[in-house]
Design a protein around this motif. Structure first.
Motif, mmCIF file in Angstrom:
data_model
loop_
_atom_site.group_PDB
_atom_site.id
_atom_site.type_symbol
_atom_site.label_atom_id
_atom_site.label_comp_id
_atom_site.label_asym_id
_atom_site.label_seq_id
_atom_site.Cartn_x
_atom_site.Cartn_y
_atom_site.Cartn_z
ATOM 1 N N UNK A 172 67.469 33.328 71.017
ATOM 2 C CA UNK A 172 66.228 33.112 71.771
ATOM 3 C C UNK A 172 66.430 32.632 73.211
ATOM 4 N N UNK A 173 67.436 31.816 73.528
ATOM 5 C CA UNK A 173 67.596 31.457 74.952
ATOM 6 C C UNK A 173 67.870 32.665 75.850
ATOM 7 N N UNK A 174 68.541 33.674 75.314
ATOM 8 C CA UNK A 174 68.782 34.895 76.093
ATOM 9 C C UNK A 174 67.492 35.628 76.395
ATOM 10 N N UNK A 175 66.563 35.604 75.453
ATOM 11 C CA UNK A 175 65.259 36.224 75.691
ATOM 12 C C UNK A 175 64.512 35.498 76.805
ATOM 13 N N UNK A 176 64.609 34.181 76.788
ATOM 14 C CA UNK A 176 63.883 33.385 77.784
ATOM 15 C C UNK A 176 64.482 33.494 79.176
ATOM 16 N N UNK A 177 65.758 33.803 79.270
ATOM 17 C CA UNK A 177 66.391 33.950 80.589
ATOM 18 C C UNK A 177 65.795 35.116 81.374
ATOM 19 N N UNK A 178 65.445 36.180 80.677
ATOM 20 C CA UNK A 178 64.877 37.353 81.336
ATOM 21 C C UNK A 178 63.496 37.634 80.757
ATOM 22 N N UNK A 179 62.664 36.636 80.775
ATOM 23 C CA UNK A 179 61.372 36.660 80.102
ATOM 24 C C UNK A 179 60.489 37.841 80.512
ATOM 25 N N UNK A 180 60.331 38.047 81.810
ATOM 26 C CA UNK A 180 59.428 39.107 82.285
ATOM 27 C C UNK A 180 59.849 40.486 81.777
ATOM 28 N N UNK A 181 61.137 40.779 81.844
ATOM 29 C CA UNK A 181 61.620 42.087 81.400
ATOM 30 C C UNK A 181 61.446 42.258 79.891
ATOM 31 N N UNK A 182 61.681 41.210 79.130
ATOM 32 C CA UNK A 182 61.554 41.295 77.675
ATOM 33 C C UNK A 182 60.096 41.539 77.283
#
Length: 87
Positions: free
Chosen positions: A29-39
């Motif tokens: 989940x931290x990886x998802x939050x790093x690129x939040x807009x793109x995800x």
């Protein structure tokens, strides 16, 4: 979320995931939050790269079949001929 294109529910999913006892998802989940807009855009837009990925996979299959048999001109011809045949 993936099939219904409901990326707006991602924050709720991350919160629920952190409450569960699944350490693999805790590190994901931290990886998802790093690129939040793109995800979020990737989970909500109707556009996808499926056709391109399928074509790349097909070209790689042809390349594997011809490994060690011929040089680039024949590989190029086979790729172009199979692309024309699939139309």
């Amino acid at each position: 979320m993936l099939t219904t294109r409901s990326g707006q529910h991602l924050k709720d999913w991350i919160t629920a995931t952190r409450a569960e006892d699944q350490p693999e998802l805790h590190t994901f989940t931290p990886g998802l939050e790093e690129d939040w807009d793109a995800v979020v855009r990737g989970l909500t837009t109707c556009w996808n790269s499926g056709p391109v990925e399928g074509r790349v996979n097909h070209i790689k299959m042809i390349k594997r079949q011809m490994f060690g048999r011929a040089k680039l001109p024949l590989l190029r011809k086979r790729v172009l001929l199979t692309a024309a045949a699939n139309r």
